[in-house]
Design an enzyme around this catalytic site. Sequence first.
Site, PDB file in Angstrom:
ATOM      1  N   CYS A   2      -0.242  14.761   6.918  1.00 28.37           N
ATOM      2  CA  CYS A   2      -0.964  13.571   7.360  1.00 28.37           C
ATOM      3  C   CYS A   2      -2.171  13.360   6.451  1.00 28.37           C
ATOM      4  O   CYS A   2      -2.835  14.309   6.038  1.00 28.37           O
ATOM      5  CB  CYS A   2      -1.464  13.639   8.799  1.00 28.37           C
ATOM      6  N   ARG A  27       0.965  12.918   1.541  1.00 31.05           N
ATOM      7  CA  ARG A  27       0.754  13.876   2.623  1.00 31.05           C
ATOM      8  C   ARG A  27       1.641  13.614   3.834  1.00 31.05           C
ATOM      9  O   ARG A  27       1.667  14.399   4.781  1.00 31.05           O
ATOM     10  CB  ARG A  27      -0.709  13.842   3.073  1.00 31.05           C
ATOM     11  N   TRP A  74       2.808  12.559   8.936  1.00 28.71           N
ATOM     12  CA  TRP A  74       3.973  13.435   8.831  1.00 28.71           C
ATOM     13  C   TRP A  74       4.158  13.982  10.247  1.00 28.71           C
ATOM     14  O   TRP A  74       3.315  14.720  10.750  1.00 28.71           O
ATOM     15  CB  TRP A  74       3.715  14.562   7.838  1.00 28.71           C
ATOM     16  N   ASN A 100      -5.523  14.837  11.589  1.00 28.51           N
ATOM     17  CA  ASN A 100      -4.599  15.639  10.793  1.00 28.51           C
ATOM     18  C   ASN A 100      -4.692  17.066  11.298  1.00 28.51           C
ATOM     19  O   ASN A 100      -5.790  17.611  11.376  1.00 28.51           O
ATOM     20  CB  ASN A 100      -5.008  15.560   9.308  1.00 28.51           C
ATOM     21  N   GLY A 101      -3.562  17.650  11.664  1.00 24.26           N
ATOM     22  CA  GLY A 101      -3.577  19.022  12.164  1.00 24.26           C
ATOM     23  C   GLY A 101      -2.721  19.131  13.413  1.00 24.26           C
ATOM     24  O   GLY A 101      -1.915  18.227  13.696  1.00 24.26           O
ATOM     25  N   GLU A 482      13.179  28.095  -8.843  1.00 19.28           N
ATOM     26  CA  GLU A 482      12.389  26.868  -8.922  1.00 19.28           C
ATOM     27  C   GLU A 482      13.275  25.673  -9.318  1.00 19.28           C
ATOM     28  O   GLU A 482      13.132  24.578  -8.788  1.00 19.28           O
ATOM     29  CB  GLU A 482      11.233  27.073  -9.918  1.00 19.28           C
ATOM     30  N   LYS A 486      13.770  22.369  -7.019  1.00 21.39           N
ATOM     31  CA  LYS A 486      13.477  21.008  -7.509  1.00 21.39           C
ATOM     32  C   LYS A 486      14.627  20.074  -7.188  1.00 21.39           C
ATOM     33  O   LYS A 486      14.424  18.960  -6.713  1.00 21.39           O
ATOM     34  CB  LYS A 486      13.243  21.001  -9.027  1.00 21.39           C
ATOM     35  N   GLU A 489      15.022  19.378  -3.317  1.00 19.02           N
ATOM     36  CA  GLU A 489      14.045  18.554  -2.609  1.00 19.02           C
ATOM     37  C   GLU A 489      14.074  17.087  -3.005  1.00 19.02           C
ATOM     38  O   GLU A 489      13.733  16.236  -2.197  1.00 19.02           O
ATOM     39  CB  GLU A 489      12.628  19.136  -2.677  1.00 19.02           C
ATOM     40  N   HIS A 505      28.467  39.747  -6.313  1.00 18.38           N
ATOM     41  CA  HIS A 505      28.369  40.287  -4.955  1.00 18.38           C
ATOM     42  C   HIS A 505      28.488  39.196  -3.892  1.00 18.38           C
ATOM     43  O   HIS A 505      28.142  39.425  -2.742  1.00 18.38           O
ATOM     44  CB  HIS A 505      27.051  41.058  -4.791  1.00 18.38           C
ATOM     45  N   LYS A 604       3.462  16.681   0.894  1.00 13.88           N
ATOM     46  CA  LYS A 604       2.926  17.453  -0.229  1.00 13.88           C
ATOM     47  C   LYS A 604       2.173  18.692   0.236  1.00 13.88           C
ATOM     48  O   LYS A 604       2.330  19.770  -0.307  1.00 13.88           O
ATOM     49  CB  LYS A 604       1.990  16.539  -1.031  1.00 13.88           C
TER      50      LYS A 604
HETATM   51  C1  AGP Z   1       7.516  22.219  -4.248  1.00 13.56           C
HETATM   52  O1  AGP Z   1       7.932  21.204  -5.063  1.00 13.56           O
HETATM   53  C2  AGP Z   1       6.763  21.830  -3.044  1.00 13.56           C
HETATM   54  N1  AGP Z   1       5.846  20.810  -3.220  1.00 13.56           N
HETATM   55  C3  AGP Z   1       6.281  23.000  -2.182  1.00 13.56           C
HETATM   56  O2  AGP Z   1       7.207  24.022  -2.213  1.00 13.56           O
HETATM   57  C4  AGP Z   1       4.867  23.556  -2.498  1.00 13.56           C
HETATM   58  O3  AGP Z   1       4.875  24.261  -3.699  1.00 13.56           O
HETATM   59  C5  AGP Z   1       4.427  24.448  -1.338  1.00 13.56           C
HETATM   60  O4  AGP Z   1       4.372  23.674  -0.170  1.00 13.56           O
HETATM   61  C6  AGP Z   1       3.090  25.099  -1.580  1.00 13.56           C
HETATM   62  O5  AGP Z   1       2.067  24.167  -1.737  1.00 13.56           O
HETATM   63  P1  AGP Z   1       0.668  24.595  -2.291  1.00 13.56           P
HETATM   64  O6  AGP Z   1       0.854  25.054  -3.689  1.00 13.56           O
HETATM   65  O7  AGP Z   1      -0.185  23.357  -2.204  1.00 13.56           O
HETATM   66  O8  AGP Z   1       0.157  25.695  -1.421  1.00 13.56           O
END
Ligand code: AGP
Length: 609
Positions: A2, A27, A74, A100-101, A482, A486, A489, A505, A604
């Site tokens: 949020c 966010r 969110w 937010n929270g 990673e 990518k 997501e 395995h 994010k």
């Molecule tokens: C990856 O593309 C994401 N945005 C997510 O995994 C992110 O790295 C994770 O939420 C951690 O965020 P931060 O680095 O702000 O703590």
Amino acid sequence: MCGIVGYIGRQQACPILIDGLKRLEYRGYDSAGIAVLDGDGIDVRRSVGKLASLERMLENCPPTGCVGVGHTRWATHGRPSDENAHPHSDCNGGITVVHNGIIENYMELKNRLAAGGHVFTSETDTEVAAHLIESHYSGDLTEAVRLACRELDGSFALVVVARDEPDRIVAARRHSPLVIGLGDGEQFLGSDVAAFLKYTRRAIYTDDDSITVVTREGISMMDLDGNAVEKDVSNIDWDAGMAERGGYEHFMLKEIHEQPRALRETMRGRLSLENDRVELPGLNVTDDEIRNIDRIVMIACGTAYHASMAGKYAIEALCRIPVEIDFASELRYRNPIVDEHTLGIVISQSGETLDTVVGLREAKQKGAKIVAVTNVVGSMAARESDGVLYTYAGPEIAVASTKAYTTQLMALYLIALYFAQVRGTLDENCARRLRDALWELPGQAELILNDYSDLIDVAQHYYCYNGFLYMARGINLASALEGALKIKEISYMHAEGYAAGEMKHGPIAMIDPTFATVAVAVQSKTYDKMLGNIREVKARSGDVIAIANTHDQVINDYADRVLRVPETEELFSPVLVAVPLQLMAYFVAKGRGPAIDQPRNLAKTVTVE
Ligand code: AGP
């Protein structure tokens, strides 16, 4: 999760709030809303869906007034809907709140308030805050917010306005970010500075359990007991342009292209070839402490966790200190073995990820010294750690992390070289060779970015496949994980990252002609083993895309397609390997059509557990 904004001044609030929300939409984007004090009351407008649908709603009759708050959501409590969209109000619309929270005791409070006659119209925890403030209100909003916050459990950044006190906005926070932007006769509020960078770069980061009263003339702060609090003003060196798309179709592509600059910035002043040294001012760990560290625990989530995997390899190889890595969400529940000889390294782009911050606190409470690797100045991770190594990536807006990842890798390499220097674990020739190689990385990343037309062709070939398996060995296992993250997501395709030696395995059973394998096969101790693993996939009718070095001809006989990266030290190769993996994910997603910068179900910054 949020994003919240606020404005008080002499300009119309609506366009400023919408502009701020646009910059915070990363966010969360399940719904959006604003509330503007218009002289008679509080005009609340809300809409489910992305900010664009709220903008359409406001097009012909925007609310007028010079004080207001806004929110992009969110969803946590209650599905995305108009009713659950913020802002939320009390029974008679006299008090309006954005939040937010997560208010953990909201059910208990809701039952109590409902029994007292309060009528609720949403499923959210936030609406409880509006009614709770109402229950304490007798003409003094600041006092009502202060008393209400003392009853709230959980995390919150609350921004509150009252119809009867149109000259102020009252804000409060615990564990969720909230920054005040200081203007001239006007003030701004935001979940992060991007919300108001266009107007001011003077900011105050509010403390946990603080109340801030914001008027046109200035601000005053107090703790939850009502004691006055003073805070320093920070000057932000990001500029508003850094948070614009700058001609790119998506922030993600722009941020991929920013990596050479971001890597250079992260090295600047820290790696000096003339002095043959790495210097890390701000780390705040003495040489004696570095010599006495007997283990390192890295705490991170998501992409940052993948950076920590590579960091483990580098630190163990160069400094011979055992490194444990853990998902932040797991660490706190398993009573980790941490003491005063442990160094905690917390890695977080935002510095606000709740699991990571809670992991930080857990390690600190057990006696560890904590260093944060973060991109956001003044973030919770930065403030709560003993020392900070900032990654100078600039604002990262796309949900899929790119430049934050490679700069985190750079920061961890710098830590590894610095600790090795202090502990004397590297001979000088080797240290010099590594420093030289690190120095070359930004230019090598630039070479990849100068021309990747082949890669676009490759991505176009694969976007209709059923999924991807990423395999690698050694430090590039981090790259495999990673790369898979990518693609998952942003294109919603099935993808897995696996240690190549583990294929036999289990995962090799998945191989068929519609399931592509991305094999990281840059020069390394295990290059020949990787070739063997590629052969095994090919023998089962798999289709292989290899990431290999520029001059590697051998690979042509093994893989169906090859994406090239320049040669570097094996330890540093994840930085270069990341670039084609990010571009592949981007162009595969582009072919499939999802919203690349704002993938479904994600946000994010994850400020919930
Ligand atoms: C990856 O593309 C994401 N945005 C997510 O995994 C992110 O790295 C994770 O939420 C951690 O965020 P931060 O680095 O702000 O703590």
